[in-house]
Design an enzyme around this catalytic site. Structure first.
Site, PDB file in Angstrom:
ATOM      1  N   HIS A  64       0.863  -1.191   0.000  1.00 27.65           N
ATOM      2  CA  HIS A  64       0.000   0.000   0.000  1.00 27.65           C
ATOM      3  C   HIS A  64       0.901   1.244   0.000  1.00 27.65           C
ATOM      4  O   HIS A  64       1.959   1.240   0.646  1.00 27.65           O
ATOM      5  CB  HIS A  64      -0.873  -0.023   1.260  1.00 27.65           C
ATOM      6  CG  HIS A  64      -2.111   0.799   1.183  1.00 27.65           C
ATOM      7  ND1 HIS A  64      -2.096   2.159   1.003  1.00 27.65           N
ATOM      8  CD2 HIS A  64      -3.420   0.454   1.265  1.00 27.65           C
ATOM      9  CE1 HIS A  64      -3.335   2.616   0.993  1.00 27.65           C
ATOM     10  NE2 HIS A  64      -4.161   1.609   1.137  1.00 27.65           N
ATOM     11  N   GLY A 108       0.304  -5.014   1.696  1.00 27.15           N
ATOM     12  CA  GLY A 108      -0.916  -5.287   0.930  1.00 27.15           C
ATOM     13  C   GLY A 108      -0.636  -5.943  -0.409  1.00 27.15           C
ATOM     14  O   GLY A 108      -1.508  -6.568  -1.002  1.00 27.15           O
ATOM     15  N   TYR A 138      -5.051  -4.737  10.163  1.00 24.33           N
ATOM     16  CA  TYR A 138      -5.477  -5.294   8.882  1.00 24.33           C
ATOM     17  C   TYR A 138      -6.977  -5.606   8.933  1.00 24.33           C
ATOM     18  O   TYR A 138      -7.559  -5.707  10.009  1.00 24.33           O
ATOM     19  CB  TYR A 138      -4.669  -6.559   8.531  1.00 24.33           C
ATOM     20  CG  TYR A 138      -4.366  -6.624   7.048  1.00 24.33           C
ATOM     21  CD1 TYR A 138      -5.069  -7.462   6.207  1.00 24.33           C
ATOM     22  CD2 TYR A 138      -3.417  -5.779   6.494  1.00 24.33           C
ATOM     23  CE1 TYR A 138      -4.830  -7.485   4.848  1.00 24.33           C
ATOM     24  CE2 TYR A 138      -3.164  -5.807   5.134  1.00 24.33           C
ATOM     25  CZ  TYR A 138      -3.874  -6.660   4.299  1.00 24.33           C
ATOM     26  OH  TYR A 138      -3.629  -6.663   2.954  1.00 24.33           O
TER      27      TYR A 138
HETATM   28  O1  YXS Z   1      12.949   8.413   0.202  1.00 25.55           O
HETATM   29  P1  YXS Z   1      12.090   8.407  -1.043  1.00 25.55           P
HETATM   30  O2  YXS Z   1      11.193   9.600  -1.161  1.00 25.55           O
HETATM   31  O3  YXS Z   1      12.858   8.066  -2.294  1.00 25.55           O
HETATM   32  O4  YXS Z   1      11.040   7.168  -0.856  1.00 25.55           O
HETATM   33  C1  YXS Z   1      11.538   5.889  -0.557  1.00 25.55           C
HETATM   34  C2  YXS Z   1      10.473   5.202   0.264  1.00 25.55           C
HETATM   35  O5  YXS Z   1       9.873   6.032   1.220  1.00 25.55           O
HETATM   36  C3  YXS Z   1       9.464   4.861  -0.822  1.00 25.55           C
HETATM   37  N1  YXS Z   1       8.603   3.755  -0.426  1.00 25.55           N
HETATM   38  C4  YXS Z   1       7.276   3.859  -0.266  1.00 25.55           C
HETATM   39  N2  YXS Z   1       6.451   4.911  -0.403  1.00 25.55           N
HETATM   40  C5  YXS Z   1       5.140   4.694  -0.138  1.00 25.55           C
HETATM   41  N3  YXS Z   1       4.645   3.500   0.239  1.00 25.55           N
HETATM   42  C6  YXS Z   1       5.448   2.418   0.377  1.00 25.55           C
HETATM   43  N4  YXS Z   1       4.927   1.243   0.716  1.00 25.55           N
HETATM   44  C7  YXS Z   1       6.834   2.584   0.134  1.00 25.55           C
HETATM   45  N5  YXS Z   1       7.929   1.764   0.191  1.00 25.55           N
HETATM   46  C8  YXS Z   1       8.975   2.502  -0.156  1.00 25.55           C
HETATM   47  O6  YXS Z   1      10.245   4.467  -1.950  1.00 25.55           O
HETATM   48  C9  YXS Z   1      11.523   5.112  -1.886  1.00 25.55           C
HETATM   49  C10 YXS Z   1      12.607   4.064  -1.947  1.00 25.55           C
HETATM   50  O7  YXS Z   1      12.471   3.295  -0.747  1.00 25.55           O
HETATM   51  P2  YXS Z   1      13.765   2.755   0.008  1.00 25.55           P
HETATM   52  O8  YXS Z   1      14.827   3.809  -0.017  1.00 25.55           O
HETATM   53  O9  YXS Z   1      13.318   2.249   1.325  1.00 25.55           O
HETATM   54  O10 YXS Z   1      14.189   1.552  -0.944  1.00 25.55           O
HETATM   55  P3  YXS Z   1      15.043   0.276  -0.520  1.00 25.55           P
HETATM   56  O11 YXS Z   1      15.375  -0.417  -1.784  1.00 25.55           O
HETATM   57  O12 YXS Z   1      16.107   0.660   0.440  1.00 25.55           O
HETATM   58  O13 YXS Z   1      14.030  -0.648   0.319  1.00 25.55           O
HETATM   59  C11 YXS Z   1      12.922  -1.223  -0.360  1.00 25.55           C
HETATM   60  C12 YXS Z   1      11.899  -1.687   0.707  1.00 25.55           C
HETATM   61  C13 YXS Z   1      10.617  -2.158  -0.021  1.00 25.55           C
HETATM   62  C14 YXS Z   1      12.498  -2.833   1.550  1.00 25.55           C
HETATM   63  C15 YXS Z   1      11.578  -0.490   1.623  1.00 25.55           C
HETATM   64  O14 YXS Z   1      11.213   0.627   0.805  1.00 25.55           O
HETATM   65  C16 YXS Z   1      10.438  -0.771   2.544  1.00 25.55           C
HETATM   66  O15 YXS Z   1      10.597  -1.494   3.548  1.00 25.55           O
HETATM   67  N6  YXS Z   1       9.238  -0.240   2.156  1.00 25.55           N
HETATM   68  C17 YXS Z   1       8.027  -0.437   2.995  1.00 25.55           C
HETATM   69  C18 YXS Z   1       7.464  -1.844   2.787  1.00 25.55           C
HETATM   70  C19 YXS Z   1       6.215  -1.960   3.619  1.00 25.55           C
HETATM   71  O16 YXS Z   1       6.264  -1.995   4.856  1.00 25.55           O
HETATM   72  N7  YXS Z   1       5.043  -1.925   2.950  1.00 25.55           N
HETATM   73  C20 YXS Z   1       3.735  -1.977   3.628  1.00 25.55           C
HETATM   74  C21 YXS Z   1       2.988  -0.685   3.280  1.00 25.55           C
HETATM   75  S1  YXS Z   1       1.515  -0.566   4.222  1.00 25.55           S
HETATM   76  C22 YXS Z   1       0.543  -1.850   3.633  1.00 25.55           C
HETATM   77  O17 YXS Z   1       0.821  -2.425   2.589  1.00 25.55           O
HETATM   78  C23 YXS Z   1      -0.658  -2.240   4.404  1.00 25.55           C
HETATM   79  C24 YXS Z   1      -1.448  -1.091   4.918  1.00 25.55           C
HETATM   80  S2  YXS Z   1      -0.174  -3.283   5.741  1.00 25.55           S
HETATM   81  O18 YXS Z   1       1.005  -2.634   6.341  1.00 25.55           O
HETATM   82  O19 YXS Z   1      -1.253  -3.336   6.669  1.00 25.55           O
HETATM   83  O20 YXS Z   1       0.173  -4.537   5.134  1.00 25.55           O
END
Ligand code: YXS
Length: 259
Positions: A64, A108, A138
């Site tokens: 998400h 998500g 969730y």
């Molecule tokens: O710093 P900038 O502006 O370049 O942005 C960064 C991150 O903030 C952004 N980004 C996201 N923006 C919005 N929503 C996201 N889910 C998201 N994930 C990342 O993308 C830019 C690059 O991210 P960065 O620097 O962390 O990249 P990386 O290669 O070091 O690491 C990749 C990840 C995917 C491991 C890392 O970005 C990460 O852990 N992202 C969050 C994954 C996550 O927790 N997703 C769940 C979102 S909430 C959801 O899906 C449901 C509501 S729930 O949580 O209930 O399941």
């Protein structure tokens, strides 16, 4: 289409997530494009769809779009949330949707992949269920998606640890169909999709809907549902939910207080 690519070859459609700067986060705009692509492919007589990202991605989808989550006081995964609409569209479209996975699948996006009918992944694929990482409550149908994909104990491990599960383990527990070497992933998926497209589409569409109805047939009393909704409200009204979202945006580790 700005965030995805759609191609069609006869009865086989392919939707490629293509928003690398946001790691294919399931934003309102990207989700709207995927939903309309699925609908357009069905209108164009596609009988099977492959949902994939660009070859070699490290992140299939970051889940998400956190920037689109409310910062508290409102259900973050209500009925009309883009993620909910996407999962329902995949589940109810007549044609089978095959998820072809490389790289990390987060939050998500894991539910989105599990809502697909068949999952074929490269060895580097991982699956992380992340509500506990962000303090998110969730939602009920999302929990049902997870429960349809793995045993209760494994769903609890995924949800409570928020740790990525490897493709090998996901295959071993039956959460995904196949793990295929990256260099063979596309041809393996295309061959399965072509087989499906050559079978009877009406029979497949009805079996898909039967399985959806039967898999979702879990008795939940109105009182039980209301209790769950009340519990979820405690979470999305909590300090910890606000802290989880803010910590992500401030790029720091959240400090959860349990309140
Ligand atoms: O710093 P900038 O502006 O370049 O942005 C960064 C991150 O903030 C952004 N980004 C996201 N923006 C919005 N929503 C996201 N889910 C998201 N994930 C990342 O993308 C830019 C690059 O991210 P960065 O620097 O962390 O990249 P990386 O290669 O070091 O690491 C990749 C990840 C995917 C491991 C890392 O970005 C990460 O852990 N992202 C969050 C994954 C996550 O927790 N997703 C769940 C979102 S909430 C959801 O899906 C449901 C509501 S729930 O949580 O209930 O399941």
């Amino acid at each position: 289409m700005k965030h995805i690519e759609i191609t069609q070859d006869g009865h086989l459609g392919t939707i490629t997530l293509d928003n690398p700067k946001k790691l294919n986060a399931l934003s309102h705009d990207l989700v709207a494009e995927v939903i309309s692509a699925l609908q357009a492919l069905e209108q164009a007589a596609a009988r099977v769809a492959i949902l994939r990202a660009r070859p070699g991605v490290k992140v299939w989808s970051a889940g998400h779009d956190v920037g689109e989550l409310p910062e508290g006081g409102r259900d973050p995964l209500g009925w009309d949330d883009p993620l909910r609409n996407l999962v329902r569209t995949i589940e109810t479209c007549r044609m089978p949707v095959i998820a072809m996975i490389e790289g990390g699948v987060w939050g998500g996006a894991v539910e989105t992949v599990l809502a697909c009918d068949i999952i074929i992944a490269a060895p580097d694929a991982t699956f992380a269920v992340t509500p506990a990482r962000l303090g998110v409550p969730y939602n009920v149908s999302g929990m049902m998606t997870f429960m349809s994909a793995a045993s209760l104990r494994l769903v609890k491990e995924l949800a409570f640890t928020a740790a990525p599960m490897s493709a090998a383990r996901a295959e071993r527990i039956g959460m995904i169909n196949h793990v295929v070497a990256a260099e063979h992933l596309e041809i393996f998926t295309l061959e399965m999709a072509t087989t499906i497209a050559g079978n009877a589409p009406l029979s497949i569409a009805v079996m898909k809907e039967q399985l959806r109805v039967l898999a979702g047939a879990k008795p939940v009393s109105p009182r039980g549902f209301e209790k769950v909704q009340g519990l979820r409200r405690i979470v999305y009204d909590s300090h910890d939910y606000k802290e989880g979202i803010r910590a992500f945006k401030e790029k720091r580790k959240p400090v959860f207080a349990g309140k």
